[in-house]
Each structure stands twice: as structure tokens, then as C-alpha cells.
Enzyme design. Structure first.
Site, short mmCIF file in Angstrom:
data_model
loop_
_atom_site.label_atom_id
_atom_site.label_comp_id
_atom_site.label_asym_id
_atom_site.label_seq_id
_atom_site.Cartn_x
_atom_site.Cartn_y
_atom_site.Cartn_z
N GLY A 178 -4.01 1.29 -11.27
CA GLY A 178 -4.21 0.31 -10.47
C GLY A 178 -5.79 -0.11 -10.34
O GLY A 178 -6.56 0.32 -11.25
N PHE A 179 -5.89 -0.92 -9.50
CA PHE A 179 -7.38 -1.52 -9.36
C PHE A 179 -8.40 -0.29 -9.29
O PHE A 179 -9.38 -0.09 -10.05
CB PHE A 179 -7.61 -2.25 -8.08
CG PHE A 179 -8.99 -2.45 -7.54
CD1 PHE A 179 -9.94 -2.91 -8.24
CD2 PHE A 179 -9.14 -2.09 -6.06
CE1 PHE A 179 -11.20 -3.02 -7.91
CE2 PHE A 179 -10.47 -2.23 -5.42
CZ PHE A 179 -11.45 -2.71 -6.45
N ASP B 14 1.35 6.85 -13.51
CA ASP B 14 1.79 5.47 -12.82
C ASP B 14 3.02 5.00 -12.78
O ASP B 14 3.62 4.93 -13.94
CB ASP B 14 0.55 4.50 -13.13
CG ASP B 14 0.23 3.39 -11.92
OD1 ASP B 14 1.15 2.81 -11.48
OD2 ASP B 14 -0.85 3.41 -11.40
N LEU C 37 7.75 16.78 -10.52
CA LEU C 37 6.72 16.17 -11.46
C LEU C 37 6.33 17.59 -12.17
O LEU C 37 6.12 18.52 -11.53
CB LEU C 37 5.50 15.67 -10.74
CG LEU C 37 4.28 15.28 -11.37
CD1 LEU C 37 4.71 14.40 -12.50
CD2 LEU C 37 3.18 14.94 -10.47
N ALA D 281 -6.70 10.30 -1.88
CA ALA D 281 -7.07 9.06 -1.52
C ALA D 281 -6.62 8.44 -0.22
O ALA D 281 -5.44 7.92 -0.06
CB ALA D 281 -6.87 7.79 -2.71
N TYR E 207 2.35 2.56 5.94
CA TYR E 207 1.20 2.84 5.05
C TYR E 207 0.38 3.93 5.81
O TYR E 207 -0.01 4.88 5.48
CB TYR E 207 0.40 1.71 4.76
CG TYR E 207 -0.74 1.64 3.89
CD1 TYR E 207 -0.80 2.40 2.46
CD2 TYR E 207 -2.18 1.62 4.45
CE1 TYR E 207 -1.81 2.45 1.74
CE2 TYR E 207 -3.25 1.84 3.90
CZ TYR E 207 -3.21 2.15 2.56
OH TYR E 207 -4.25 2.27 1.69
P1 NAD Z 1 -3.61 -0.67 -6.31
O1 NAD Z 1 -2.41 -0.91 -5.85
O2 NAD Z 1 -4.16 -1.28 -7.30
O3 NAD Z 1 -3.27 0.99 -6.87
C1 NAD Z 1 -2.48 2.00 -6.66
C2 NAD Z 1 -1.55 2.54 -7.92
O4 NAD Z 1 -0.75 3.28 -7.58
C3 NAD Z 1 -1.07 1.25 -8.67
O5 NAD Z 1 -1.28 1.56 -10.08
C4 NAD Z 1 0.53 1.60 -8.36
O6 NAD Z 1 1.40 1.29 -9.43
C5 NAD Z 1 0.43 3.08 -8.13
N1 NAD Z 1 1.63 3.46 -7.47
C6 NAD Z 1 2.23 3.22 -6.35
N2 NAD Z 1 3.41 3.91 -6.15
C7 NAD Z 1 3.40 4.88 -6.82
C8 NAD Z 1 4.32 5.90 -7.15
N3 NAD Z 1 5.12 6.07 -6.09
N4 NAD Z 1 4.19 6.68 -8.17
C9 NAD Z 1 2.98 6.48 -9.17
N5 NAD Z 1 2.19 5.37 -8.99
C10 NAD Z 1 2.23 4.91 -7.89
O7 NAD Z 1 -4.37 -0.17 -4.97
P2 NAD Z 1 -6.00 0.60 -5.05
O8 NAD Z 1 -6.80 -0.65 -4.20
O9 NAD Z 1 -6.32 0.73 -6.36
O10 NAD Z 1 -5.91 1.67 -4.02
C11 NAD Z 1 -5.85 3.05 -4.68
C12 NAD Z 1 -5.67 4.12 -3.50
O11 NAD Z 1 -6.94 4.14 -2.98
C13 NAD Z 1 -4.33 4.04 -2.92
O12 NAD Z 1 -4.05 5.33 -2.64
C14 NAD Z 1 -5.05 3.37 -1.53
O13 NAD Z 1 -4.18 3.72 -0.48
C15 NAD Z 1 -6.38 3.80 -1.58
N6 NAD Z 1 -7.28 2.94 -0.89
C16 NAD Z 1 -7.75 1.76 -1.48
C17 NAD Z 1 -8.55 1.03 -0.64
C18 NAD Z 1 -8.96 -0.26 -1.18
O14 NAD Z 1 -9.84 -0.96 -0.64
N7 NAD Z 1 -8.93 -0.49 -2.49
C19 NAD Z 1 -8.71 1.33 0.74
C20 NAD Z 1 -8.15 2.54 1.23
C21 NAD Z 1 -7.43 3.25 0.54
#
Ligand code: NAD
Ligand code: UDP
Length: 333
Positions: free
Chosen positions: A15-16, A36, A66, A119, A150
Site C-alpha cells: 500500500g501507500f 498483501d 497464516l 497501525a 473501520y
Molecule cells: P492503503 O490502502 O494504501 O494500504 C493498505 C494496504 O493493506 C494495501 O496494500 C492493501 O492491499 C492491504 N490490505 C488490505 N486488506 C488486506 C488484507 N485483508 N490482507 C492483506 N492485505 C490487506 O492505505 P495506507 O494509507 O497505506 O494505510 C496503511 C495503514 O495505515 C492502514 O492500516 C491504515 O488504517 C493506517 N492508517 C493510515 C492513515 C493514512 O493517512 N494513510 C491514517 C491512519 C491510519
């Protein structure tokens, strides 16, 4: 930060945020297993990481059982969609990812004697009545609304984490992440920073929900990654969650105007209804991160936004990426 090379699992690593975290850990000399489901992750995010011999990519849904052959030292759990349109598209799946997925990873960490970083999110505070938000604020979440899959999924995941800590089953650290932005967000991510930039670059209407007076505090992704690693590696586990975010607070309208200052565009702001339960104000109190981790953000929005715009300017007319070979999981991976 330890100088020893560790074996580190990053769930949600495509992810990001996860892809930046994997890259930084690889650059520090660690072995990284990125796990992922690619629900919202992208192969393009991790393709360059395949050049590291110490990188392995596994396609697997964390909500499924897992087993990994490698002995793990660290587990980062970032697996969850994070953008409201994405996590609301499959709300039951979002809840299961966060609750069952976190339990599976906690049990994996326990079996390995590994440290786990969860996270979590500022969404555990819901639409907060306390501003800025310190970690001991218990929050204001609507458990039946569209964001609940969420918010409540992440809250339940935190409960599991601290139950494992109390039972001395694993060394767990919980980061409450506030709005983070930067390169590698999806163009169709749906969150405010990517939407404003992509809409401005395409000359499309820039969609502001509500009157745009609601606030968020934006953290650049390199700062977040540094904060996550600092929390994972601090010798003594904090007994509570730790906010990781940038306390610079902006109205959404102002963010849109800042994007328009950076992107020559004919786009106009268009206003529509504020989504249900959308938080009105959000800003982290990062006293604990400063005091306990010696961490604070370094990149202001004035520095991070132009870098993000430059990345999206190339991304919205992308070259076709090469196909990627990914190991498929069959329960044991
Ligand atoms: P994102 O959607 O880009 O990345 C999430 C990743 O998790 C993706 O690669 C997705 O394919 C993977 N994923 C989702 N469900 C899955 C599953 N069941 N099994 C395996 N992989 C799975 O989001 P992000 O912005 O990179 O966020 C990453 C983490 O940080 C998340 O847990 C999110 O809740 C947390 N977070 C992010 C932010 C933000 O602003 N970016 C803020 C608060 C919390
Ligand atoms: N938002 C907006 N236009 C968009 C996307 C989001 O006005 O195109 C608003 C949204 O209603 C919220 C804020 O921007 O008030 C931040 O939304 P985002 O989805 O980025 O994150 P979150 O609400 O989860 O903090």
C-alpha cells in the site's frame, strides 16, 4: 534503531504507507517480507523493491490463517484499506481484516517471539469533542454509522493488542496515525490530498465536502515512516497507544487552495454534502511521541505538497508497469 539485520513482516506492505516502510527497512539492511492481498495495494509500489535480494512478496489475506516458514523478529500490521470510499466498499471485509487479521498477526508474533506494531488511526477518536486529541481521550465514535467498520474495527484491534500485552503474550506497540499523504497514493484513492491534486491536474471539478471548514492535520509519509520505526524500536514498549502525526492543522478549503496554487488548472471548487459522521476537527497532540520516542515531524505541508504534486503529475499519465510474479498463499506461505 538496532544495527542488527532483522527479519521483518510488513502486512499491507504494497500500500501507500507500507511500500515506503518496506523501502526504508530494506535500505537499513533488514530482510523484509511484504504480505498483501492487493485489495488497495499496487504492484507498482513494490516492483522496485524486488531489486533487493532481501525482499520477498507474498499475496495473502491477513483474515485467513497464516503460517510463515521464516522466523520473524518484527511484524508491522498495516493491512487495512484506509480511504473512506475503499473501506466502506466492503464494510464487513474491513471489520474482519482489522479484527481477525490483527488476531492472526498477534498470534504469529507470539509464536515467533516477535514484536508487533499495530497501525491504528486517529479515527479511534471519531468526531472528537476534545481538541487537539491526546491519547487518553477515549473518543466519540458512532458504532452504527458508515465509518464504523473501520473505526470500530481499529478500536477492537487495539483492544486485542493490549489484551495480548496484559497477558504477556507479545511485545506490542500501537501507533495512532493521523492523516498522511505523499507519493504512491492511488489516483483513485479518494482521500482529500490525492483527490485535490488529481482533480486539479485533470482540470476536473475539485470536490469539497461540506463547507470545507472542517480541519485535518497532514503528515508527510517519510515522517510517518520514521515515527513508526521509532515506536517499533524504542527499547521499552509504551504502555499506551502513541499518536503519530503532524500537528499543523488546515481547513480542507485551504488545502484545496494550496493545491490550486501549485497546479496551473482551470478546476473550480464544487461543494457537496458532508458525509455522515465526518470528523469536524482533527489535530494530534504528539507530546508522547516527542517525549518517549524523540520523534516529531520534519516536513511541513509547504514542503511535502509540492513533492506529492510532482509525483502525481507523472502518475496520472503512467507508463504500463511490467507484470509482477507474486507467490500465492495456500494457508501456509
Ligand atoms: P492503503 O490502502 O494504501 O494500504 C493498505 C494496504 O493493506 C494495501 O496494500 C492493501 O492491499 C492491504 N490490505 C488490505 N486488506 C488486506 C488484507 N485483508 N490482507 C492483506 N492485505 C490487506 O492505505 P495506507 O494509507 O497505506 O494505510 C496503511 C495503514 O495505515 C492502514 O492500516 C491504515 O488504517 C493506517 N492508517 C493510515 C492513515 C493514512 O493517512 N494513510 C491514517 C491512519 C491510519
Ligand atoms: N474530503 C473532501 N473532498 C474529497 C475528499 C475528502 O472535501 O474529495 C473531505 C472529507 O469529507 C474530510 C476531509 O476531506 O472532511 C478528509 O477526508 P479524507 O477522506 O482524506 O480522510 P478522513 O476523513 O478519513 O480523515
Amino acid at each position: 534503531m538496532s544495527t542488527t539485520a532483522l527479519t521483518i513482516l510488513v502486512a499491507g506492505g504494497a500500500g501507500f504507507v507500507g511500500s515506503h516502510l518496506c523501502e526504508t527497512l530494506l535500505q537499513k539492511g533488514h530482510r523484509v517480507i511484504c504480505l498483501d492481498s492487493f485489495q488497495t495495494g499496487r504492484e507498482g509500489n513494490v516492483l522496485p523493491l524486488c531489486n533487493f535480494p532481501t525482499f520477498r512478496l507474498v499475496r495473502h489475506d491477513v483474515a485467513r490463517p497464516l503460517v510463515l516458514s521464516e522466523k520473524l523478529d518484527r511484524v508491522y500490521n498495516l493491512a487495512s484499506p484506509a480511504s473512506p470510499p475503499h473501506y466502506q466498499a466492503d464494510p464487513v471485509g474491513t471489520m474482519m481484516t482489522n479484527v481477525v487479521g490483527t488476531l492472526n498477526l498477534l498470534e504469529l508474533a507470539e509464536r515467533n517471539g516477535a514484536r508487533l506494531l499495530q497501525a491504528s488511526t486517529s479515527e479511534v477518536y471519531g468526531d472528537p469533542e476534545v481538541h487537539p486529541q491526546p491519547e487518553d481521550y477515549v473518543g466519540h465514535v458512532n458504532c452504527t454509522g458508515p465509518r464504523a467498520c473501520y473505526d470500530e474495527g481499529k478500536r477492537a484491534a487495539e483492544t486485542l493488542c493490549f489484551d495480548f500485552v496484559r497477558a504477556k503474550r507479545a511485545d506490542v506497540r500501537v501507533a495512532r496515525i493521523f492523516n498522511t499523504y505523499g507519493p504512491r497514493m492511488r489516483a483513485d484513492d479518494g482521500r482529500i490530498v490525492s483527490n485535490m491534486i488529481v482533480q486539479a491536474l485533470r482540470g476536473d471539478p475539485m470536490t469539497v465536502y461540506g463547507d470545507g471548514r472542517q480541519t485535518r492535520s497532514f503528515c508527510y509519509v517519510s515522517d510517518l515512516v520514521a515515527g513508526l520505526i521509532a515506536l517499533m524500536e524504542v527499547a521499552e514498549a509504551p504502555a499506551t497507544a502513541v499518536n503519530i502525526g503532524n500537528p499543523e492543522e488546515f481547513e480542507i478549503r485551504e488545502l484545496a487552495e494550496r493545491v490550486r496554487d501549485l497546479v496551473p488548472t482551470s478546476s473550480r471548487l464544487v461543494f457537496s454534502a458532508l458525509p455522515q459522521d465526518d470528523p469536524k476537527r482533527r489535530r494530534p497532540d504528539i507530546s508522547r511521541a516527542r517525549d518517549w520516542l524523540g520523534w516529531e515531524p520534519k516536513v511541513s505541508l509547504a514542503e511535502g505538497l509540492p513533492q506529492t504534486v510532482a509525483w502525481f503529475a507523472a502518475e496520472v499519465t503512467p507508463a504500463v508497469p511490467a507484470p509482477l510474479r507474486v507467490a500465492r498463499s495456500v494457508g501456509a506461505v
